[in-house]
Design an enzyme around this catalytic site. Structure first.
Site, PDB file in Angstrom:
ATOM      1  N   ASP A  67      -0.243   5.246   0.888  1.00 45.03           N
ATOM      2  CA  ASP A  67      -0.502   6.253   1.911  1.00 45.03           C
ATOM      3  C   ASP A  67      -0.538   5.631   3.302  1.00 45.03           C
ATOM      4  OD1 ASP A  67      -0.631   8.569   0.344  1.00 45.03           O
ATOM      5  OD2 ASP A  67      -2.706   8.175  -0.214  1.00 45.03           O
TER       6      ASP A  67
ATOM      7  N   ASP B 125      -1.517  -0.340   6.445  1.00 47.14           N
ATOM      8  CA  ASP B 125      -1.481   0.461   7.668  1.00 47.14           C
ATOM      9  C   ASP B 125      -2.851   0.633   8.314  1.00 47.14           C
ATOM     10  OD1 ASP B 125      -2.228   2.311   5.441  1.00 47.14           O
ATOM     11  OD2 ASP B 125      -2.319   3.745   7.085  1.00 47.14           O
TER      12      ASP B 125
ATOM     13  N   ASN C  21      -0.650  11.213  -7.121  1.00 49.03           N
ATOM     14  CA  ASN C  21      -0.124  11.235  -5.759  1.00 49.03           C
ATOM     15  C   ASN C  21       1.021  10.247  -5.580  1.00 49.03           C
ATOM     16  OD1 ASN C  21      -1.930  13.189  -4.936  1.00 49.03           O
ATOM     17  ND2 ASN C  21      -3.317  11.770  -3.905  1.00 49.03           N
TER      18      ASN C  21
ATOM     19  N   GLU D 112     -14.365  10.504  -2.271  1.00 46.96           N
ATOM     20  CA  GLU D 112     -15.403   9.904  -1.443  1.00 46.96           C
ATOM     21  C   GLU D 112     -15.452  10.570  -0.065  1.00 46.96           C
ATOM     22  OE1 GLU D 112     -14.284   7.085  -4.636  1.00 46.96           O
ATOM     23  OE2 GLU D 112     -13.164   8.337  -3.230  1.00 46.96           O
ATOM     24  N   ARG D 113     -14.282  10.930   0.446  1.00 52.39           N
ATOM     25  CA  ARG D 113     -14.206  11.593   1.748  1.00 52.39           C
ATOM     26  C   ARG D 113     -14.864  12.971   1.685  1.00 52.39           C
ATOM     27  NH1 ARG D 113      -8.557  10.537   2.517  1.00 52.39           N
ATOM     28  NH2 ARG D 113      -9.238   8.367   2.539  1.00 52.39           N
TER      29      ARG D 113
ATOM     30  N   LYS E 153      -6.964  19.928  -4.155  1.00 51.51           N
ATOM     31  CA  LYS E 153      -6.274  19.218  -3.084  1.00 51.51           C
ATOM     32  C   LYS E 153      -5.043  18.488  -3.618  1.00 51.51           C
ATOM     33  CE  LYS E 153      -5.484  15.241  -0.807  1.00 51.51           C
ATOM     34  NZ  LYS E 153      -5.038  13.931  -1.312  1.00 51.51           N
TER      35      LYS E 153
ATOM     36  N   ASP F 244       0.865  -1.177   0.000  1.00 50.03           N
ATOM     37  CA  ASP F 244       0.000   0.000   0.000  1.00 50.03           C
ATOM     38  C   ASP F 244       0.908   1.235   0.000  1.00 50.03           C
ATOM     39  OD1 ASP F 244      -2.392   1.645   0.513  1.00 50.03           O
ATOM     40  OD2 ASP F 244      -1.580   1.819   2.539  1.00 50.03           O
TER      41      ASP F 244
ATOM     42  N   THR G  24      -5.416   2.503  -3.680  1.00 51.49           N
ATOM     43  CA  THR G  24      -6.521   3.152  -4.380  1.00 51.49           C
ATOM     44  C   THR G  24      -6.385   4.667  -4.299  1.00 51.49           C
ATOM     45  OG1 THR G  24      -7.866   2.727  -2.394  1.00 51.49           O
ATOM     46  CG2 THR G  24      -8.162   1.261  -4.266  1.00 51.49           C
ATOM     47  N   THR G  25      -5.150   5.143  -4.075  1.00 54.52           N
ATOM     48  CA  THR G  25      -4.880   6.563  -4.229  1.00 54.52           C
ATOM     49  C   THR G  25      -4.618   6.854  -5.706  1.00 54.52           C
ATOM     50  OG1 THR G  25      -3.687   8.440  -3.260  1.00 54.52           O
ATOM     51  CG2 THR G  25      -2.368   6.530  -3.927  1.00 54.52           C
ATOM     52  N   SER G  26      -4.528   8.124  -6.061  1.00 52.21           N
ATOM     53  CA  SER G  26      -4.402   8.492  -7.467  1.00 52.21           C
ATOM     54  C   SER G  26      -2.973   8.279  -7.964  1.00 52.21           C
ATOM     55  CB  SER G  26      -4.788   9.958  -7.674  1.00 52.21           C
ATOM     56  OG  SER G  26      -3.799  10.802  -7.120  1.00 52.21           O
TER      57      SER G  26
END
Length: 250
Positions: A20, A193, A138, A63-64, A95, A18, A133-135
Site C-alpha cells: 500500500d 513509502d 487486499n 487498528e485504525r 471496508k 511494501d 502488513t495489509t491483508s
C-alpha cells in the site's frame, strides 16, 4: 572515540516490496472504502483527507478503526464477550469488500515504473518478495488486477497480515521475510513509502528506498538509502545495484 567502521556490502540478491502506497497509490481507494463501510453500518463517521492522513500513522485497518473509535468514544470498553472487537471486525470486512469492488473497477493502478522494475529485476536474476502488513485479500485484489492471475509467481515470498500480525514499525514482517528467503539483510533492498515502513525495515537491518506519496510526503525519512519523490519510473536495476554497493557505516 573511534570512527564507525565502513563495510563493503555483499552483492544485491533480492528486492523486498511494501504494497500500500509503495506498489500502488491505494490510500484514496482505502479511504473511500472506509467511509463506505461506516455508511453501510449506519455510523455517522466520515474521514476526510486530513483526518485519514493522521490516521495512517496507525498501522493496520482494524487498528485504525479501533483508534478512531477510542477518540470519538473516550473510555469505551469491550463488553459482551468482545462486542467491540466484533464490530471492528465487521467494519473492516465491509471496508475490504468495498475496496475490492473499487480495485475490480480499475480504480487503483500500480505506480509508474513499478511493473517495469519488477520485470527487469526478475530478468536480472534478483529474487523478489512482498513484506506488508495489509491483508492477503487486499494484496490479491490489487495485484491480480494489475499483473494478471499469475501475479504471485513473480514473488518468491509473500509475508502479510496473516503471517506477520505485528504491524509496522515492528520489524516482524521483514525478519520473517529474510528468514524464509535465507538471506542476510545486507543482501537486500526494501521499497517503502512511509516512516513506519522505513522504521520497520531499518530495525531489521535493511537498506531502504523510499517513494513517498501524497499521504506520506511530510514524514521523516532520515536513514533511508534514497528518497525518491518522483517514484520508480526512471530507476533501473543498475541504479539499485550501485546504491546498494555504496559503503555504509556499521
Amino acid at each position: 572515540m573511534s570512527n564507525p567502521t565502513r563495510y563493503v556490502n555483499p552483492p544485491l540478491r533480492a528486492l523486498i516490496f511494501d504494497v500500500d502506497g509503495t506498489l500502488a497509490d491505494t490510500e484514496h481507494a482505502h479511504l473511500a472504502a472506509f467511509n463506505q463501510a461506516f455508511a453501510d453500518e449506519g455510523l455517522d463517521w466520515h474521514w476526510d483527507l486530513p483526518m485519514y492522513t493522521r490516521l495512517l500513522e496507525v498501522s493496520g485497518g482494524k487498528e485504525r478503526i479501533a483508534h478512531h473509535w477510542a477518540q470519538v468514544n473516550p473510555g469505551v470498553r469491550a463488553i459482551a464477550g468482545g462486542a467491540l472487537a466484533d464490530t471492528v471486525q465487521r467494519l473492516h470486512d465491509l471496508k475490504t469488500a468495498a475496496y475490492e469492488r473499487q480495485v475490480s473497477r480499475g480504480a487503483v493502478q500500480l505506480r509508474p515504473g513499478v511493473l517495469a522494475l519488477i520485470e527487469a529485476a526478475g530478468r536480472a536474476g534478483l529474487r523478489l518478495a512482498i513484506a506488508t502488513t495489509t491483508s492477503p485479500v487486499n494484496i490479491s485484489a490489487l495485484l491480480r488486477q494489475a499483473m494478471g492471475p499469475d501475479w504471485a509467481l513473480h514473488f518468491e515470498v509473500i509475508e502479510d497480515a496473516s503471517t506477520a500480525p505485528k504491524k509496522k514499525p515492528h520489524p516482524q514482517v521483514y525478519r520473517q521475510t529474510l528468514e524464509r528467503m535465507n538471506l542476510s539483510a545486507a543482501e537486500c533492498l526494501v521499497f517503502e513509502d512511509s516512516a513506519n515502513g522505513l522504521a520497520a525495515a531499518r530495525a531489521a537491518g535493511l537498506a531502504t528506498v523510499v517513494t513517498p506519496n501524497d499521504f506520506t510526503a511530510h514524514h521523516d525519512f532520515t536513514g533511508a538509502l534514497r528518497v525518491l519523490p518522483e517514484g520508480l519510473a526512471n530507476v533501473s536495476v543498475d541504479d539499485l545495484r550501485r546504491w546498494h554497493a555504496e559503503p555504509r557505516r556499521a
